[in-house]
Design a protein around this motif. Sequence first.
Motif, PDB file in Angstrom:
ATOM      1  N   THR A  41       0.815  -1.221   0.000  1.00 46.85           N
ATOM      2  CA  THR A  41       0.000   0.000   0.000  1.00 46.85           C
ATOM      3  C   THR A  41       0.847   1.269   0.000  1.00 46.85           C
ATOM      4  N   ARG A  42       2.141   1.145   0.307  1.00 47.51           N
ATOM      5  CA  ARG A  42       3.006   2.329   0.390  1.00 47.51           C
ATOM      6  C   ARG A  42       4.078   2.359  -0.692  1.00 47.51           C
ATOM      7  N   ARG A  43       4.059   1.395  -1.592  1.00 44.53           N
ATOM      8  CA  ARG A  43       5.068   1.370  -2.647  1.00 44.53           C
ATOM      9  C   ARG A  43       4.793   2.431  -3.693  1.00 44.53           C
ATOM     10  N   SER A  44       5.868   2.947  -4.245  1.00 46.48           N
ATOM     11  CA  SER A  44       5.788   3.960  -5.285  1.00 46.48           C
ATOM     12  C   SER A  44       6.392   3.404  -6.575  1.00 46.48           C
ATOM     13  N   VAL A  45       5.782   3.733  -7.699  1.00 49.48           N
ATOM     14  CA  VAL A  45       6.335   3.299  -8.982  1.00 49.48           C
ATOM     15  C   VAL A  45       7.600   4.084  -9.323  1.00 49.48           C
ATOM     16  N   LEU A  46       7.850   5.155  -8.614  1.00 50.51           N
ATOM     17  CA  LEU A  46       9.019   5.998  -8.870  1.00 50.51           C
ATOM     18  C   LEU A  46      10.268   5.523  -8.137  1.00 50.51           C
ATOM     19  N   GLU A  47      10.108   4.615  -7.196  1.00 48.61           N
ATOM     20  CA  GLU A  47      11.237   4.126  -6.412  1.00 48.61           C
ATOM     21  C   GLU A  47      11.359   2.615  -6.560  1.00 48.61           C
ATOM     22  N   ALA A  48      12.586   2.156  -6.608  1.00 48.88           N
ATOM     23  CA  ALA A  48      12.813   0.707  -6.600  1.00 48.88           C
ATOM     24  C   ALA A  48      12.691   0.236  -5.157  1.00 48.88           C
ATOM     25  N   PRO A  49      11.710  -0.611  -4.868  1.00 49.13           N
ATOM     26  CA  PRO A  49      11.529  -1.021  -3.472  1.00 49.13           C
ATOM     27  C   PRO A  49      12.618  -2.000  -3.026  1.00 49.13           C
ATOM     28  N   GLU A  50      12.899  -1.957  -1.739  1.00 54.26           N
ATOM     29  CA  GLU A  50      13.793  -2.959  -1.182  1.00 54.26           C
ATOM     30  C   GLU A  50      13.062  -4.296  -1.235  1.00 54.26           C
ATOM     31  N   PRO A  51      13.804  -5.386  -1.277  1.00 56.07           N
ATOM     32  CA  PRO A  51      13.122  -6.685  -1.338  1.00 56.07           C
ATOM     33  C   PRO A  51      12.251  -6.897  -0.096  1.00 56.07           C
ATOM     34  N   ALA A  52      11.064  -7.426  -0.317  1.00 54.56           N
ATOM     35  CA  ALA A  52      10.174  -7.747   0.796  1.00 54.56           C
ATOM     36  C   ALA A  52      10.605  -9.094   1.367  1.00 54.56           C
ATOM     37  N   ARG A  53      10.754  -9.137   2.699  1.00 48.22           N
ATOM     38  CA  ARG A  53      11.213 -10.371   3.359  1.00 48.22           C
ATOM     39  C   ARG A  53      10.322 -10.709   4.538  1.00 48.22           C
ATOM     40  N   VAL A  54      10.093 -11.988   4.680  1.00 45.57           N
ATOM     41  CA  VAL A  54       9.457 -12.511   5.880  1.00 45.57           C
ATOM     42  C   VAL A  54      10.489 -13.384   6.574  1.00 45.57           C
ATOM     43  N   PHE A  55      10.783 -13.010   7.808  1.00 46.84           N
ATOM     44  CA  PHE A  55      11.698 -13.790   8.630  1.00 46.84           C
ATOM     45  C   PHE A  55      10.875 -14.660   9.573  1.00 46.84           C
ATOM     46  N   LEU A  56      11.280 -15.901   9.715  1.00 49.25           N
ATOM     47  CA  LEU A  56      10.729 -16.797  10.725  1.00 49.25           C
ATOM     48  C   LEU A  56      11.885 -17.182  11.637  1.00 49.25           C
ATOM     49  N   PHE A  57      11.625 -17.179  12.932  1.00 54.02           N
ATOM     50  CA  PHE A  57      12.690 -17.428  13.901  1.00 54.02           C
ATOM     51  C   PHE A  57      12.459 -18.761  14.605  1.00 54.02           C
ATOM     52  N   ARG A  58      13.342 -19.696  14.301  1.00 61.45           N
ATOM     53  CA  ARG A  58      13.198 -21.094  14.710  1.00 61.45           C
ATOM     54  C   ARG A  58      13.074 -21.277  16.219  1.00 61.45           C
ATOM     55  N   ARG A  59      14.006 -20.747  16.982  1.00 63.20           N
ATOM     56  CA  ARG A  59      13.993 -21.010  18.427  1.00 63.20           C
ATOM     57  C   ARG A  59      12.745 -20.454  19.103  1.00 63.20           C
ATOM     58  N   PRO A  60      12.339 -19.199  18.832  1.00 64.90           N
ATOM     59  CA  PRO A  60      11.088 -18.722  19.423  1.00 64.90           C
ATOM     60  C   PRO A  60       9.871 -19.533  18.958  1.00 64.90           C
ATOM     61  N   LEU A  61       9.873 -19.965  17.695  1.00 63.60           N
ATOM     62  CA  LEU A  61       8.767 -20.809  17.208  1.00 63.60           C
ATOM     63  C   LEU A  61       8.718 -22.123  17.975  1.00 63.60           C
ATOM     64  N   LEU A  62       9.878 -22.747  18.151  1.00 68.28           N
ATOM     65  CA  LEU A  62       9.910 -24.023  18.872  1.00 68.28           C
ATOM     66  C   LEU A  62       9.473 -23.850  20.324  1.00 68.28           C
ATOM     67  N   ASP A  63       9.894 -22.755  20.951  1.00 67.44           N
ATOM     68  CA  ASP A  63       9.479 -22.505  22.332  1.00 67.44           C
ATOM     69  C   ASP A  63       7.974 -22.308  22.433  1.00 67.44           C
ATOM     70  N   GLU A  64       7.410 -21.495  21.519  1.00 71.98           N
ATOM     71  CA  GLU A  64       5.964 -21.273  21.556  1.00 71.98           C
ATOM     72  C   GLU A  64       5.209 -22.576  21.298  1.00 71.98           C
ATOM     73  N   TRP A  65       5.676 -23.352  20.348  1.00 70.83           N
ATOM     74  CA  TRP A  65       5.058 -24.638  20.024  1.00 70.83           C
ATOM     75  C   TRP A  65       5.062 -25.560  21.253  1.00 70.83           C
ATOM     76  N   ALA A  66       6.200 -25.641  21.927  1.00 70.38           N
ATOM     77  CA  ALA A  66       6.310 -26.500  23.114  1.00 70.38           C
ATOM     78  C   ALA A  66       5.432 -25.993  24.252  1.00 70.38           C
ATOM     79  N   GLU A  67       5.378 -24.673  24.448  1.00 67.25           N
ATOM     80  CA  GLU A  67       4.582 -24.096  25.529  1.00 67.25           C
ATOM     81  C   GLU A  67       3.083 -24.255  25.283  1.00 67.25           C
ATOM     82  N   ARG A  68       2.665 -24.031  24.046  1.00 73.76           N
ATOM     83  CA  ARG A  68       1.224 -24.056  23.736  1.00 73.76           C
ATOM     84  C   ARG A  68       0.667 -25.468  23.775  1.00 73.76           C
ATOM     85  N   GLY A  69       1.248 -26.348  23.029  1.00 70.87           N
ATOM     86  CA  GLY A  69       0.771 -27.717  23.017  1.00 70.87           C
ATOM     87  C   GLY A  69      -0.577 -27.927  22.340  1.00 70.87           C
TER      88      GLY A  69
END
Length: 134
Positions: free
Chosen positions: A73-101
């Motif tokens: 929604t904020r991209r401009s055709v006049l600027e080359a956007p930086e690459p869009a990235r989604v980071f997933l963090f393994r250790r926090p994911l594993l901790d949440e998975w173990a805690e939630r059950g």
Amino acid sequence: MSDLWPGQASAPSLDDIAQRAEAAFEALPDIFRTMAGDIVFRVDDFPDEEMLAALGMQDPFELTGLYQGVDLTRRSVLEAPEPARVFLFRRPLLDEWAERGDVTLSELVAHVLIHEIGHHLGLTDDQIHLIESE
């Protein structure tokens, strides 16, 4: 790709999380994948210090995923956007998975991935939570 961990020789690896993320992305409706475009997914053990500082966080276990980039929604055709990235963090994911059950690791990875793609599409946390609750 089992979601078992107890009794396994080791915890799920970065590659295991990446495989779950890829499977979750492929399971999304075509229109959602098309809208996501050339978004890049990356799996790390933890967020780096810069990421935590930018969010005002100190505990790396509090962050399971992060979107970095300029949302659609904020991209401009006049600027080359930086690459869009989604980071997933393994250790926090594993901790949440173990805690939630109450969810599989694949379900949790899919949830975090979809949440972060929502940010790429320009949705706020409140909008994403509203969609999830419906």
